[in-house]
Write a protein that holds these residues in place. Structure first.
Motif, short mmCIF file in Angstrom:
data_model
loop_
_atom_site.label_atom_id
_atom_site.label_comp_id
_atom_site.label_asym_id
_atom_site.label_seq_id
_atom_site.Cartn_x
_atom_site.Cartn_y
_atom_site.Cartn_z
N ILE A 146 0.84 -1.21 0.00
CA ILE A 146 0.00 0.00 0.00
C ILE A 146 0.87 1.25 0.00
N SER A 147 1.90 1.26 0.83
CA SER A 147 2.77 2.43 0.91
C SER A 147 3.56 2.66 -0.38
N ARG A 148 4.18 1.63 -0.89
CA ARG A 148 5.07 1.79 -2.04
C ARG A 148 4.36 1.81 -3.39
N ILE A 149 3.29 1.04 -3.52
CA ILE A 149 2.63 0.93 -4.82
C ILE A 149 1.37 1.80 -4.86
N VAL A 150 0.41 1.53 -3.99
CA VAL A 150 -0.87 2.26 -4.05
C VAL A 150 -0.66 3.75 -3.80
N VAL A 151 0.08 4.08 -2.73
CA VAL A 151 0.33 5.49 -2.40
C VAL A 151 1.53 6.01 -3.19
N GLY A 152 2.60 5.23 -3.24
CA GLY A 152 3.82 5.67 -3.92
C GLY A 152 3.63 6.00 -5.38
N LEU A 153 2.78 5.22 -6.05
CA LEU A 153 2.48 5.49 -7.47
C LEU A 153 1.22 6.32 -7.64
N ASP A 154 0.60 6.69 -6.53
CA ASP A 154 -0.63 7.50 -6.54
C ASP A 154 -1.76 6.79 -7.29
N LEU A 155 -1.83 5.45 -7.16
CA LEU A 155 -2.89 4.70 -7.82
C LEU A 155 -4.25 5.06 -7.25
N PRO A 166 -5.45 -10.34 -21.91
CA PRO A 166 -4.44 -11.40 -21.91
C PRO A 166 -3.74 -11.50 -20.55
N ALA A 167 -3.35 -12.70 -20.19
CA ALA A 167 -2.70 -12.93 -18.89
C ALA A 167 -1.45 -12.08 -18.72
N SER A 168 -0.78 -11.75 -19.81
CA SER A 168 0.47 -11.00 -19.74
C SER A 168 0.27 -9.48 -19.62
N ASP A 169 -0.96 -9.00 -19.64
CA ASP A 169 -1.22 -7.56 -19.60
C ASP A 169 -0.90 -6.99 -18.22
N PRO A 170 0.06 -6.08 -18.10
CA PRO A 170 0.38 -5.47 -16.81
C PRO A 170 -0.78 -4.67 -16.20
N ALA A 171 -1.84 -4.45 -16.95
CA ALA A 171 -3.01 -3.75 -16.40
C ALA A 171 -3.58 -4.50 -15.20
N HIS A 172 -3.39 -5.81 -15.15
CA HIS A 172 -3.88 -6.60 -14.01
C HIS A 172 -3.24 -6.16 -12.71
N LEU A 173 -2.07 -5.55 -12.80
CA LEU A 173 -1.34 -5.12 -11.60
C LEU A 173 -2.12 -4.07 -10.79
N THR A 174 -3.09 -3.41 -11.41
CA THR A 174 -3.88 -2.42 -10.67
C THR A 174 -4.65 -3.07 -9.53
N ASN A 175 -4.94 -4.36 -9.64
CA ASN A 175 -5.69 -5.07 -8.60
C ASN A 175 -4.93 -6.25 -8.03
N PRO A 178 -10.57 16.32 -9.80
CA PRO A 178 -10.89 16.60 -11.20
C PRO A 178 -10.78 15.32 -12.05
N HIS A 179 -11.81 15.01 -12.77
CA HIS A 179 -11.87 13.89 -13.70
C HIS A 179 -11.55 12.54 -13.06
N PRO A 180 -12.31 12.14 -12.04
CA PRO A 180 -12.04 10.86 -11.38
C PRO A 180 -12.20 9.67 -12.33
N GLU A 181 -12.95 9.85 -13.39
CA GLU A 181 -13.14 8.76 -14.36
C GLU A 181 -11.84 8.41 -15.09
N ARG A 182 -10.86 9.30 -15.02
CA ARG A 182 -9.58 9.05 -15.69
C ARG A 182 -8.59 8.25 -14.83
N VAL A 223 -3.68 2.11 -15.40
CA VAL A 223 -3.36 1.05 -16.38
C VAL A 223 -2.15 1.47 -17.22
N ALA A 224 -2.15 2.70 -17.69
CA ALA A 224 -1.02 3.17 -18.51
C ALA A 224 0.28 3.15 -17.71
N LEU A 225 0.23 3.61 -16.48
CA LEU A 225 1.42 3.64 -15.64
C LEU A 225 1.95 2.23 -15.38
N LEU A 226 1.06 1.30 -15.05
CA LEU A 226 1.50 -0.06 -14.74
C LEU A 226 1.93 -0.82 -15.99
#
Length: 191
Positions: free
Chosen positions: A26-35, A130-139, A162-166, A172-175
């Motif tokens: 949570i500290s390094r990824i969720v907060v650190g990357l501002d997810l 696809p299983a290889s998609d790093p987008a899964h890392l968001t969860n 501002p723009h929470p839908e983004r 996903v783009a960051l991960l």
């Protein structure tokens, strides 16, 4: 931050590492990357509660969920609870079944619209990707988690952002840019 173990399992030691790994994530990824742009304030203020339970027993997980909802009802100083399901063998499909049952329980107990569960699992995979998609890392988290959130607080935070839908697209783009190895490096793991 508060840590506790299941009242049914007085031994804390089996839960220390999962709790530490979850707090680090949570500290390094969720907060650190501002997810989650709202997490830092709650984390810094010490309003995040961590609870480890035996993840091999859904009855224990549901009992913990019930206890944590009651605690949140009674204690406004706790903003959110992260329930860590301590069981590396809890596969993703079973976890999703448990999540569905937990969400049904929230509704049947009269908590729909009051609390919601954000879901995280080490093998999280979005359907159709696809299983290889790093987008899964968001969860993806080091352990299966039920993150219990107050809906009113979430709505208030989103109203001032501002723009929470983004947020999901940005994450996903960051991960995708970082990839699994980049996330592993941030967690101090070999990657």
């Amino acid at each position: 931050m508060t840590s506790s173990s299941s009242s049914l399992d007085p031994a804390v030691s089996p839960h220390e590492q999962p709790l530490r790994q979850t707090r680090d994530w949570i500290s390094r990824i969720v907060v650190g990357l501002d997810l989650c742009p709202f997490a830092r304030r709650e984390l810094d203020a010490g309003r995040v509660r961590y609870r480890a339970v035996d993840g091999g027993d859904f009855a224990l997980a549901l009992a913990a969920l019930d206890e944590e909802v009651r605690l949140l009802d009674e204690d406004e100083t706790v903003s959110t609870t992260v329930i860590v399901l301590v069981d590396r063998t809890l596969d993703f499909d079973t976890y999703l079944d448990w999540l569905e049952l937990a969400e049904r329980w929230l509704a049947m107990a009269g908590y729909e619209g009051i609390y919601q569960i954000a879901s995280f699992h080490p093998d999280y995979r979005f359907e159709g990707s696809p299983a290889s998609d790093p987008a899964h890392l968001t969860n993806r988290a080091p352990w299966p988690l039920f993150h219990l959130l107050r809906e009113q607080q979430l709505e208030q935070a989103l109203a001032h952002f501002p723009h929470p839908e983004r947020i999901p697209q940005r994450n996903v783009a960051l991960l995708r840019e970082l990839g699994e190895q980049g996330v592993a490096r941030l967690l101090g793991e070999r990657g």
